[in-house]
Design a protein around this motif. Structure first.
Motif, mmCIF file in Angstrom:
data_model
loop_
_atom_site.group_PDB
_atom_site.id
_atom_site.type_symbol
_atom_site.label_atom_id
_atom_site.label_comp_id
_atom_site.label_asym_id
_atom_site.label_seq_id
_atom_site.Cartn_x
_atom_site.Cartn_y
_atom_site.Cartn_z
ATOM 1 N N LYS A 13 -5.798 6.350 0.406
ATOM 2 C CA LYS A 13 -5.900 7.782 0.718
ATOM 3 C C LYS A 13 -5.350 8.078 2.112
ATOM 4 O O LYS A 13 -4.686 9.096 2.329
ATOM 5 C CB LYS A 13 -7.355 8.235 0.598
ATOM 6 C CG LYS A 13 -7.836 8.357 -0.846
ATOM 7 C CD LYS A 13 -9.297 8.775 -0.921
ATOM 8 C CE LYS A 13 -9.757 8.875 -2.382
ATOM 9 N NZ LYS A 13 -11.203 9.197 -2.485
ATOM 10 N N GLU A 14 -5.608 7.192 3.066
ATOM 11 C CA GLU A 14 -5.064 7.341 4.413
ATOM 12 C C GLU A 14 -3.539 7.296 4.377
ATOM 13 O O GLU A 14 -2.860 8.072 5.055
ATOM 14 C CB GLU A 14 -5.587 6.238 5.336
ATOM 15 C CG GLU A 14 -7.059 6.382 5.702
ATOM 16 C CD GLU A 14 -7.550 5.229 6.562
ATOM 17 O OE1 GLU A 14 -6.719 4.343 6.902
ATOM 18 O OE2 GLU A 14 -8.750 5.191 6.883
ATOM 19 N N ALA A 15 -3.006 6.375 3.563
ATOM 20 C CA ALA A 15 -1.552 6.255 3.426
ATOM 21 C C ALA A 15 -0.961 7.521 2.814
ATOM 22 O O ALA A 15 0.117 7.979 3.224
ATOM 23 C CB ALA A 15 -1.211 5.038 2.569
ATOM 24 N N GLN A 16 -1.661 8.083 1.846
ATOM 25 C CA GLN A 16 -1.186 9.316 1.209
ATOM 26 C C GLN A 16 -1.176 10.477 2.203
ATOM 27 O O GLN A 16 -0.264 11.303 2.195
ATOM 28 C CB GLN A 16 -2.068 9.640 0.004
ATOM 29 C CG GLN A 16 -1.885 8.669 -1.152
ATOM 30 C CD GLN A 16 -2.950 8.805 -2.229
ATOM 31 O OE1 GLN A 16 -4.024 9.366 -1.986
ATOM 32 N NE2 GLN A 16 -2.679 8.287 -3.413
ATOM 33 N N GLU A 17 -2.164 10.513 3.075
ATOM 34 C CA GLU A 17 -2.247 11.587 4.075
ATOM 35 C C GLU A 17 -1.190 11.419 5.174
ATOM 36 O O GLU A 17 -0.575 12.391 5.615
ATOM 37 C CB GLU A 17 -3.647 11.602 4.706
ATOM 38 C CG GLU A 17 -4.742 12.061 3.748
ATOM 39 C CD GLU A 17 -6.133 11.820 4.298
ATOM 40 O OE1 GLU A 17 -6.243 11.331 5.455
ATOM 41 O OE2 GLU A 17 -7.126 12.108 3.593
ATOM 42 N N ASN A 18 -0.978 10.168 5.600
ATOM 43 C CA ASN A 18 -0.047 9.912 6.703
ATOM 44 C C ASN A 18 1.411 9.841 6.262
ATOM 45 O O ASN A 18 2.314 10.109 7.050
ATOM 46 C CB ASN A 18 -0.411 8.596 7.399
ATOM 47 C CG ASN A 18 -1.763 8.640 8.077
ATOM 48 O OD1 ASN A 18 -2.183 9.693 8.541
ATOM 49 N ND2 ASN A 18 -2.448 7.501 8.127
ATOM 50 N N LYS B 2 0.830 -1.207 0.000
ATOM 51 C CA LYS B 2 0.000 0.000 0.000
ATOM 52 C C LYS B 2 0.866 1.259 0.000
ATOM 53 O O LYS B 2 0.495 2.280 -0.578
ATOM 54 C CB LYS B 2 -0.936 -0.003 1.205
ATOM 55 C CG LYS B 2 -2.059 -1.024 1.112
ATOM 56 C CD LYS B 2 -2.875 -0.990 2.377
ATOM 57 C CE LYS B 2 -3.757 -2.220 2.448
ATOM 58 N NZ LYS B 2 -4.058 -2.589 3.830
ATOM 59 N N ALA B 3 2.041 1.178 0.672
ATOM 60 C CA ALA B 3 2.959 2.321 0.673
ATOM 61 C C ALA B 3 3.441 2.613 -0.749
ATOM 62 O O ALA B 3 3.525 3.769 -1.167
ATOM 63 C CB ALA B 3 4.150 2.038 1.586
ATOM 64 N N ILE B 4 3.737 1.561 -1.499
ATOM 65 C CA ILE B 4 4.151 1.715 -2.898
ATOM 66 C C ILE B 4 2.996 2.242 -3.741
ATOM 67 O O ILE B 4 3.153 3.163 -4.547
ATOM 68 C CB ILE B 4 4.667 0.366 -3.463
ATOM 69 C CG1 ILE B 4 5.982 -0.024 -2.783
ATOM 70 C CG2 ILE B 4 4.841 0.439 -4.978
ATOM 71 C CD1 ILE B 4 6.456 -1.430 -3.093
ATOM 72 N N LEU B 5 1.821 1.675 -3.521
ATOM 73 C CA LEU B 5 0.651 2.050 -4.331
ATOM 74 C C LEU B 5 0.134 3.453 -4.010
ATOM 75 O O LEU B 5 -0.560 4.052 -4.831
ATOM 76 C CB LEU B 5 -0.464 1.016 -4.124
ATOM 77 C CG LEU B 5 -0.147 -0.390 -4.635
ATOM 78 C CD1 LEU B 5 -1.290 -1.344 -4.316
ATOM 79 C CD2 LEU B 5 0.134 -0.388 -6.128
ATOM 80 N N ALA B 6 0.474 3.975 -2.843
ATOM 81 C CA ALA B 6 0.052 5.338 -2.484
ATOM 82 C C ALA B 6 0.677 6.386 -3.403
ATOM 83 O O ALA B 6 0.240 7.532 -3.434
ATOM 84 C CB ALA B 6 0.406 5.634 -1.032
ATOM 85 N N GLU B 7 1.699 5.970 -4.161
ATOM 86 C CA GLU B 7 2.366 6.872 -5.104
ATOM 87 C C GLU B 7 1.678 6.873 -6.476
ATOM 88 O O GLU B 7 2.074 7.627 -7.361
ATOM 89 C CB GLU B 7 3.832 6.439 -5.283
ATOM 90 C CG GLU B 7 4.642 6.412 -4.000
ATOM 91 C CD GLU B 7 4.828 7.787 -3.397
ATOM 92 O OE1 GLU B 7 5.147 8.722 -4.156
ATOM 93 O OE2 GLU B 7 4.652 7.933 -2.166
ATOM 94 N N LYS B 8 0.665 6.029 -6.652
ATOM 95 C CA LYS B 8 0.039 5.851 -7.956
ATOM 96 C C LYS B 8 -1.199 6.739 -8.130
ATOM 97 O O LYS B 8 -1.812 7.181 -7.170
ATOM 98 C CB LYS B 8 -0.380 4.383 -8.144
ATOM 99 C CG LYS B 8 0.738 3.367 -7.930
ATOM 100 C CD LYS B 8 1.858 3.550 -8.910
ATOM 101 C CE LYS B 8 2.964 2.536 -8.668
ATOM 102 N NZ LYS B 8 4.127 2.786 -9.544
ATOM 103 N N THR B 9 -1.563 6.947 -9.398
ATOM 104 C CA THR B 9 -2.818 7.644 -9.705
ATOM 105 C C THR B 9 -3.970 6.663 -9.520
ATOM 106 O O THR B 9 -3.758 5.446 -9.430
ATOM 107 C CB THR B 9 -2.823 8.147 -11.152
ATOM 108 O OG1 THR B 9 -2.790 7.008 -12.039
ATOM 109 C CG2 THR B 9 -1.627 9.044 -11.442
ATOM 110 N N LYS B 10 -5.197 7.176 -9.494
ATOM 111 C CA LYS B 10 -6.364 6.306 -9.347
ATOM 112 C C LYS B 10 -6.451 5.316 -10.501
ATOM 113 O O LYS B 10 -6.811 4.147 -10.309
ATOM 114 C CB LYS B 10 -7.649 7.142 -9.281
ATOM 115 C CG LYS B 10 -8.888 6.291 -9.060
ATOM 116 C CD LYS B 10 -10.126 7.120 -8.811
ATOM 117 C CE LYS B 10 -11.344 6.224 -8.583
ATOM 118 N NZ LYS B 10 -12.560 7.001 -8.272
ATOM 119 N N GLU B 11 -6.114 5.766 -11.706
ATOM 120 C CA GLU B 11 -6.168 4.893 -12.882
ATOM 121 C C GLU B 11 -5.153 3.757 -12.736
ATOM 122 O O GLU B 11 -5.451 2.596 -13.048
ATOM 123 C CB GLU B 11 -5.879 5.689 -14.167
ATOM 124 C CG GLU B 11 -6.959 6.671 -14.582
ATOM 125 C CD GLU B 11 -7.049 7.905 -13.676
ATOM 126 O OE1 GLU B 11 -6.028 8.225 -13.001
ATOM 127 O OE2 GLU B 11 -8.126 8.535 -13.623
#
Length: 250
Positions: A183-188, A144-153
């Protein structure tokens, strides 16, 4: 794209190796049953692997098991990954600071592969993770940490490519819930796995920004020790390491 292996014999050889790696030593009959191949074919496969020193036959039980040659190959392969030697001291410091197990993973398609691991004698518990083992991105802290760098697409594309399974009763299998966690990962700045892969185990991970590669570091611990408050504390530790590492790598 043709998914059929062009060299059928090699496929059988590697399936035998993968089976023995997963199950341990097995008899000829057991291997034949698992691979759904006749005994004569399996016998030829095993003799070939014995000749190349990848498999050995136990004298007492006559069962077949892997030799340490694969371990030697894995060590040589990992030795060529400079990132492991650079990040390893940070993992040691983090493990000593938290007295918990720390991992380094590299992304491979929809999976994260454990490429380094540091355990401490204090508070140590036996975890599912081993070097070379893979874990799905969608339900792991590192993933999830890796995927938090991705766009929604990109997220949706990776989700659709992933084999979504209910590994535990806590595993998220809904894209909407998954997106909330991202989204939580992106915020934190860090991501969590709350018993999604192992019952009783929590994990908090961060992404490491490296050119042309995707890495993440995590801390794993029993849920009693890695509660909501400690996740925040360890999340700060990870973010501090992320800043130091990315400065060194820039």
């Amino acid at each position: 794209m043709n998914d059929k292996n062009p060299i059928q014999v090699s496929e059988k050889l590697f399936k035998a190796i993968e089976l023995l790696a997963e199950k341990g030593a097995l008899s000829l009959t057991e291997i034949s049953n698992y691979l759904d191949l006749n005994k004569s074919t399996v016998h030829r496969i095993l003799n070939s692997l014995i000749f190349m020193n990848y498999v050995k036959q136990e004298e007492k039980t006559l069962k077949y098991g892997l030799s340490f040659k694969l371990c030697n190959l894995a060590s040589k392969f990992l030795a060529h990954n400079d990132m492991i030697s650079i990040i390893h001291p940070y993992l040691i410091d983090l493990a000593n600071k938290t007295n918990e197990t720390v991992h380094l993973v590299e992304r491979y398609d929809t999976m994260a592969i454990y490429i380094d691991k540091v355990e401490t004698s204090k508070n140590s518990i036996r975890l599912y993770s081993t070097i070379g083992k893979s874990i799905p991105l969608y339900c792991s802290g590192v993933g999830k940490a890796i995927l938090a760098e991705k766009t929604k697409e990109e997220l949706l594309e990776i989700w659709n490519k992933s084999e979504i399974n209910k590994i535990t009763d806590k595993t998220i299998t809904s894209f909407n819930e998954f997106e909330i966690k991202i989204k939580e990962a992106q915020e934190n700045g860090y991501a969590c796995d709350i018993e999604e892969n192992e019952i009783g185990v929590h994990c908090v991970g961060i992404y490491i920004d490296v050119p042309n590669k995707e890495y993440a570091i995590s801390i794993s611990a029993p849920k009693e020790r890695l509660d909501e408050n400690m996740i925040k504390i360890y999340g700060k530790y990870l973010l501090e390491i992320k800043e130091k590492l990315e400065k060194e790598l820039s």
